[in-house]
Design an enzyme around this catalytic site. Structure first.
Site, mmCIF file in Angstrom:
data_model
loop_
_atom_site.group_PDB
_atom_site.id
_atom_site.type_symbol
_atom_site.label_atom_id
_atom_site.label_comp_id
_atom_site.label_asym_id
_atom_site.label_seq_id
_atom_site.Cartn_x
_atom_site.Cartn_y
_atom_site.Cartn_z
ATOM 1 N N ASP A 98 0.815 -1.228 0.000
ATOM 2 C CA ASP A 98 0.000 0.000 0.000
ATOM 3 C C ASP A 98 0.843 1.270 0.000
ATOM 4 O OD1 ASP A 98 -2.268 -1.697 0.330
ATOM 5 O OD2 ASP A 98 -1.830 -1.787 2.471
ATOM 6 N N LYS B 202 2.300 2.206 -5.117
ATOM 7 C CA LYS B 202 2.988 1.711 -6.320
ATOM 8 C C LYS B 202 2.178 1.971 -7.586
ATOM 9 C CE LYS B 202 3.177 -2.414 -4.441
ATOM 10 N NZ LYS B 202 2.774 -2.118 -3.068
ATOM 11 N N GLY C 163 -4.393 -4.126 -4.361
ATOM 12 C CA GLY C 163 -5.366 -3.164 -4.880
ATOM 13 C C GLY C 163 -4.630 -1.885 -5.213
ATOM 14 N N HIS C 164 -4.613 -1.540 -6.485
ATOM 15 C CA HIS C 164 -3.956 -0.300 -6.896
ATOM 16 C C HIS C 164 -5.014 0.752 -7.139
ATOM 17 C CE1 HIS C 164 -0.330 -2.486 -7.336
ATOM 18 N NE2 HIS C 164 -0.694 -3.121 -8.414
ATOM 19 N N GLN D 270 2.169 -5.879 -3.103
ATOM 20 C CA GLN D 270 2.527 -6.000 -1.672
ATOM 21 C C GLN D 270 3.877 -5.307 -1.403
ATOM 22 O OE1 GLN D 270 1.421 -9.337 -3.158
ATOM 23 N NE2 GLN D 270 -0.551 -8.413 -2.801
HETATM 24 P P1 IMP Z 1 -2.673 -12.799 1.834
HETATM 25 O O1 IMP Z 1 -1.730 -12.239 0.826
HETATM 26 O O2 IMP Z 1 -4.116 -12.553 1.507
HETATM 27 O O3 IMP Z 1 -2.403 -14.253 2.110
HETATM 28 O O4 IMP Z 1 -2.417 -12.029 3.225
HETATM 29 C C1 IMP Z 1 -1.216 -12.193 3.962
HETATM 30 C C2 IMP Z 1 -0.812 -10.884 4.618
HETATM 31 O O5 IMP Z 1 -0.433 -9.952 3.618
HETATM 32 C C3 IMP Z 1 -1.923 -10.188 5.418
HETATM 33 O O6 IMP Z 1 -1.327 -9.521 6.514
HETATM 34 C C4 IMP Z 1 -2.479 -9.179 4.437
HETATM 35 O O7 IMP Z 1 -3.079 -8.079 5.094
HETATM 36 C C5 IMP Z 1 -1.199 -8.750 3.738
HETATM 37 N N1 IMP Z 1 -1.437 -8.270 2.375
HETATM 38 C C6 IMP Z 1 -1.676 -8.987 1.265
HETATM 39 N N2 IMP Z 1 -1.794 -8.195 0.194
HETATM 40 C C7 IMP Z 1 -1.606 -6.937 0.613
HETATM 41 C C8 IMP Z 1 -1.556 -5.668 -0.055
HETATM 42 O O8 IMP Z 1 -1.703 -5.533 -1.274
HETATM 43 N N3 IMP Z 1 -1.320 -4.588 0.747
HETATM 44 C C9 IMP Z 1 -1.105 -4.692 2.092
HETATM 45 N N4 IMP Z 1 -1.134 -5.859 2.743
HETATM 46 C C10 IMP Z 1 -1.366 -6.970 2.024
#
Ligand code: IMP
Length: 429
Positions: A13, A16, A40-41, A223
């Protein structure tokens, strides 16, 4: 020619999407290399907000080659919904390409993600529950369904059966769930296949050709480094590698094609989900950062945890990815805050560290050691040159550069694309 990688240097977040969109204007190909619709962009163009979960950020430039690489996991429902939405808004999708080798998120992956988190109870990771972890697990177990499988009914059905077999026990509570009916799942996924067939391609060859032809390629990460399954705060991480090296494996490019590596970092820090966050602020300042930065997740709407900039972690991100330019975003969020703290080390069990130790127990106990900087208490929102910035804000940026041992390549002062100070042209030879 240049291959430029855009990655998150914190916990995701970082903004990017805006940076990729901005520099995509002069690129020939934008390719995403990992993650899925856990990302999510948000891109703001002329006051219109665009939200993408899977489609690369360059799609708003008509005809621009935009690819989803082999390292991404794709939920085809989310992808086709996103395509319908963009088409309805008149966006030209002719440049879209989807890797035939990318893996798919299946209905059972989402159910398993939910079940896994529920089972963990208080120890849960706080995943986005989009099935990301189980989809990557199947990929590693060689039970994954890939985009190319969507084009052959027989193969698709056989592979779904094989993938579901070892999960029977875990899926028992959902046995009667209509989403798990083999026939309807096969039919749904064949339909997705027909709908995306025109975009399915060998994206590795497209990438090689673009690089061989001397074109500029952006490798778009999702991420952030601290969520990396190998280099992040495991187990509180995502199931892919958001670091720069993944831009090679997730697309097929060679590591030597990654010429420029930009890490995107907020001027403070946020984290969604559970896990260590030494600089987290649970007080009024944390609240203020959240409000001013609109810190709510684009995927799940969850409130993001907020805190001070952690120079130790970002320096570590610089090392892991070979970051040679930092894109510092949301500087304006700090405008009213004075003093501003920056984490320069940790104290753990009475010992001082200038790096984050690998032990999860130590990470959980890390107490930040801060350096105090003067706030500028002036408006920086919308600044487009250093001349528009107060001296104290410039001092803050310079101190961060020193601490993370990396120069700022870009500063972003609002979500609008023009509210940017571009210090370095990523494509300059
Ligand atoms: P997962 O990727 O859904 O398995 O989540 C694993 C961890 O990564 C959790 O703490 C999510 O909140 C975090 N996470 C996954 N994708 C994002 C992102 O795009 N932005 C921020 N945190 C993320």
């Amino acid at each position: 020619m240049a291959g430029i990688v855009i990655i998150g240097a914190q916990w995701g977040d970082e903004g990017k999407g805006k940076i990729t969109d901005l520099i995509a204007e002069n690129a020939d190909l934008v390719i995403r290399f990992q993650g899925g619709n856990n990302a999510g962009h948000t891109i703001v163009r002329d006051d219109v907000k665009w939200k993408f979960h899977l489609i690369p950020s360059g799609i708003l430039y008509p005809g621009k080659l935009c690819a989803i690489g082999n390292g991404v996991v794709i939920d085809p429902k989310v992808l086709t919904d996103e395509l319908d939405d963009l088409r309805a808004k008149g966006v030209d999708l002719s440049g879209l390409r989807i890797s035939a080798n990318a893996h798919l998120i299946m209905p059972y992956h989402m159910l398993l993600d939910h079940a896994g988190e529920t089972k963990l109870g208080k120890l849960q990771i706080g995943t986005t529950r989009r099935g990301i972890g189980p989809a990557y697990a199947d990929k590693a177990a060689r039970l994954g369904i890939r985009v190319q499988d969507l084009l052959d009914e027989k193969i698709l059905k056989k592979k779904i059966m094989a993938a579901m077999e070892p999960k029977r026990l875990a899926l028992r509570p959902y046995a009667k769930s209509p989403e798990l009916d083999l026939q309807s799942m096969t039919e749904d996924y064949l339909t997705y296949g027909h709908r995306i067939e025109q975009y399915i391609a060998d994206t590795a060859r497209i990438t090689w050709k673009a690089l061989d032809d001397g074109h500029d390629v952006i490798f778009e990460g999702a991420q952030g480094t601290l969520l990396d399954i190998d280099h992040g705060t495991y187990p509180f991480v995502t199931s892919s590698n958001p670091v720069a090296a993944s831009a090679a494996t997730g697309t097929g490019a060679g590591p030597k094609d990654l010429d420029e590596i930009w890490g995107v970092a907020k001027a403070y820090a946020t984290r969604v989900g559970a896990g260590p966050f030494p600089t987290e602020l649970t007080d009024a300042t944390g609240q203020l950062l959240g409000e001013r930065g609109h810190e709510f997740g684009t995927v799940t709407g969850r409130r993001r945890r907020c805190g001070w900039f952690d120079a130790v972690m970002v320096r570590q991100a610089v090392a892991v990815s070979g970051i040679n330019g930092i894109a510092l975003t949301k500087l304006d969020v700090l405008d009213p805050i004075d003093p501003i703290l920056v984490c320069v080390g940790y104290e753990i069990r009475g010992k001082r560290y200038d790096y984050l130790p690998p032990g999860a127990a130590l990470q959980a106990e890390a107490k930040p050691v801060y350096e105090e900087l003067e706030g500028w208490r002036e408006n920086t929102r919308g600044a487009r040159s250093f001349a528009d910035l107060p001296a104290k804000a410039i001092k803050y940026v310079r101190r961060i550069e020193e601490l993370i041992e990396t120069p700022a390549a870009l500063l972003s002062t609002s979500p609008e694309r023009d509210d940017t100070i571009l210090v370095k042209d990523p494509f300059a030879d």
